[in-house]
Structures are given as structure tokens and as C-alpha cells.
Write an enzyme that holds these catalytic residues in place. Structure first.
Site, mmCIF file in Angstrom:
data_model
loop_
_atom_site.group_PDB
_atom_site.id
_atom_site.type_symbol
_atom_site.label_atom_id
_atom_site.label_comp_id
_atom_site.label_asym_id
_atom_site.label_seq_id
_atom_site.Cartn_x
_atom_site.Cartn_y
_atom_site.Cartn_z
ATOM 1 N N SER A 3 61.283 -2.685 -20.451
ATOM 2 C CA SER A 3 61.977 -2.929 -19.483
ATOM 3 C C SER A 3 62.463 -1.611 -18.825
ATOM 4 O O SER A 3 62.487 -0.745 -19.442
ATOM 5 C CB SER A 3 63.228 -3.916 -19.785
ATOM 6 O OG SER A 3 64.156 -3.860 -18.799
ATOM 7 N N ASP A 24 62.144 -11.676 -20.747
ATOM 8 C CA ASP A 24 62.172 -12.428 -19.249
ATOM 9 C C ASP A 24 63.301 -13.265 -19.309
ATOM 10 O O ASP A 24 63.469 -14.071 -19.999
ATOM 11 C CB ASP A 24 60.879 -12.752 -18.989
ATOM 12 C CG ASP A 24 60.805 -13.112 -17.579
ATOM 13 O OD1 ASP A 24 61.036 -12.026 -16.658
ATOM 14 O OD2 ASP A 24 60.401 -14.150 -16.750
ATOM 15 N N PHE A 37 76.008 -7.568 -14.911
ATOM 16 C CA PHE A 37 75.201 -7.415 -13.902
ATOM 17 C C PHE A 37 74.535 -8.695 -13.447
ATOM 18 O O PHE A 37 74.738 -9.738 -13.921
ATOM 19 C CB PHE A 37 74.142 -6.433 -14.440
ATOM 20 C CG PHE A 37 73.124 -6.763 -15.490
ATOM 21 C CD1 PHE A 37 72.109 -7.414 -15.156
ATOM 22 C CD2 PHE A 37 73.782 -6.818 -16.694
ATOM 23 C CE1 PHE A 37 71.124 -7.814 -16.543
ATOM 24 C CE2 PHE A 37 72.959 -7.150 -18.040
ATOM 25 C CZ PHE A 37 71.728 -7.730 -17.594
ATOM 26 N N GLY A 38 73.669 -8.500 -12.253
ATOM 27 C CA GLY A 38 73.006 -9.772 -11.963
ATOM 28 C C GLY A 38 74.093 -10.843 -11.472
ATOM 29 O O GLY A 38 74.973 -10.770 -10.715
#
Length: 198
Positions: free
Chosen positions: A8, A71, A154-155
């Protein structure tokens, strides 16, 4: 010491994974640290499982080391479990967290709170140089709020409300999030499996 490469480039993911695997006799490296900063892996799988295993196998082949890939994404029931595997690039080619969150809020604008249930999913895959493969899945259930709240994470963290705390991941902060998140749950399962094989 087994050398492990995390497949990653996401600094936040790296930190979370390192933190949770602290107790293992593992030397954990990022892709950058092993000279793979330019390796691009096309995530064209239809499931989190396919994408995470594809990343782990690609990095294992490049390095000859054990590789761990994650993922993960968000599934929102009211919009057919979108964004799903497209979570990171939900708003298109030049997607940012900001644009992704805006698109999600726009799609949910007429949906009442009780129908805004969502879950974060994390699938972590490990590819070993001897051909062994393992993968584990963790999920965290919650709701999507009407506006962003909180500064950490985050995200989609500022939108994802955890019912038990009635706070978003971004309000809870890393310490609590790393105990209850989808990735934390997947990593706990991974710890057990790694304990058996290492």
C-alpha cells in the site's frame, strides 16, 4: 525475523497495520522502503478479496518477501452497496476524500437517517513466497451522517457514525478507531492466522 512488505502507498493504512502487528517478529516495510514506489497495480477486481490478493501477490513476486495487502471500502445499503470497491475513486479519476464525501452526501440527500445504514469492509490478504495465501475479512456497521464531523482519520471517516458511540470515526480518534474498525477486526483475525503459520 520475517520481512513483510505492506502492499500500500496509503500512509494511514501503513500506520494502522504497523500498529496492530507490533507484537509479531516481523520486519515491516512499505513499498517505498523496498524500492517499489513506482509499481502500479491495477485494481480491476469485482470484490475486495480479488483486489487485495492481486496486490499481495504482485508485491510478493516483485520482492520475494511475504506481502500483506488490504482492500477496503464503504458499502451503503440505500444506494446498492456503493461505493464498494470503487470507494477510493468514487468521484472519478482525480478523486479526493473531499469530492468522494460530497458525492456520497449528494446521492443520499433525500434518504432519512434510519435508511442510511452502511458498513466499512476490509479484506486483508497475505501472499507467501512458497505459494501459500490467506485472507481475512472484517466489517464495521454504522450509519452515514448528514454532514462531516471530526478532524481525525481519512476517507469517509467524517461521515461514518458508529452507533455505540454516536460519533463518527473522525471524532473518535485513532486509538478507539484502531480497536473497533473493519481493519482492526480483519487484522485481529490475521494475527490469529499468522500465529498459526509463522
Amino acid at each position: 525475523m520475517n520481512k513483510v512488505v505492506i502492499a500500500s502507498k496509503n500512509k494511514h493504512k501503513l500506520e494502522e497495520i504497523k500498529e496492530i502487528l507490533k507484537g509479531f517478529p516481523l520486519e515491516i516495510k512499505s513499498m517505498d522502503e523496498v524500492g517499489l514506489e513506482h509499481l502500479e497495480i491495477v485494481e480491476d477486481g469485482e470484490t475486495f478479496e480479488e483486489n487485495s490478493m492481486k496486490k499481495a501477490v504482485a508485491v510478493m513476486k516483485e520482492t520475494g518477501n511475504i506481502a500483506i495487502a488490504d482492500d477496503s471500502g464503504l458499502e451503503v445499503k440505500a444506494i446498492g452497496n456503493k461505493p464498494g470497491v470503487y470507494s477510493a475513486r468514487f468521484s472519478g479519476e482525480n478523486a479526493t476524500d473531499e469530492k468522494n464525501n460530497k458525492k456520497l452526501l449528494d446521492m443520499l440527500k433525500d434518504i432519512p437517517m434510519e435508511k442510511r445504514n452502511a458498513r466499512f469492509v476490509s479484506v486483508i490478504s497475505v501472499a507467501f513466497p512458497d505459494g501459500r495465501k490467506i485472507h481475512v475479512r472484517g466489517e464495521c456497521e454504522g450509519f452515514i451522517g448528514f454532514e462531516k464531523r471530526g478532524e481525525s482519520g481519512f476517507g469517509y471517516d467524517p461521515l461514518f457514525i458508529v452507533p455505540k458511540y454516536n460519533k463518527t470515526f473522525a471524532e473518535l480518534g485513532a486509538e478507539i478507531k484502531n480497536k473497533i474498525s473493519h481493519r482492526a477486526k480483519a487484522l485481529e483475525k490475521l494475527k490469529e492466522k499468522l500465529g498459526e503459520v509463522l
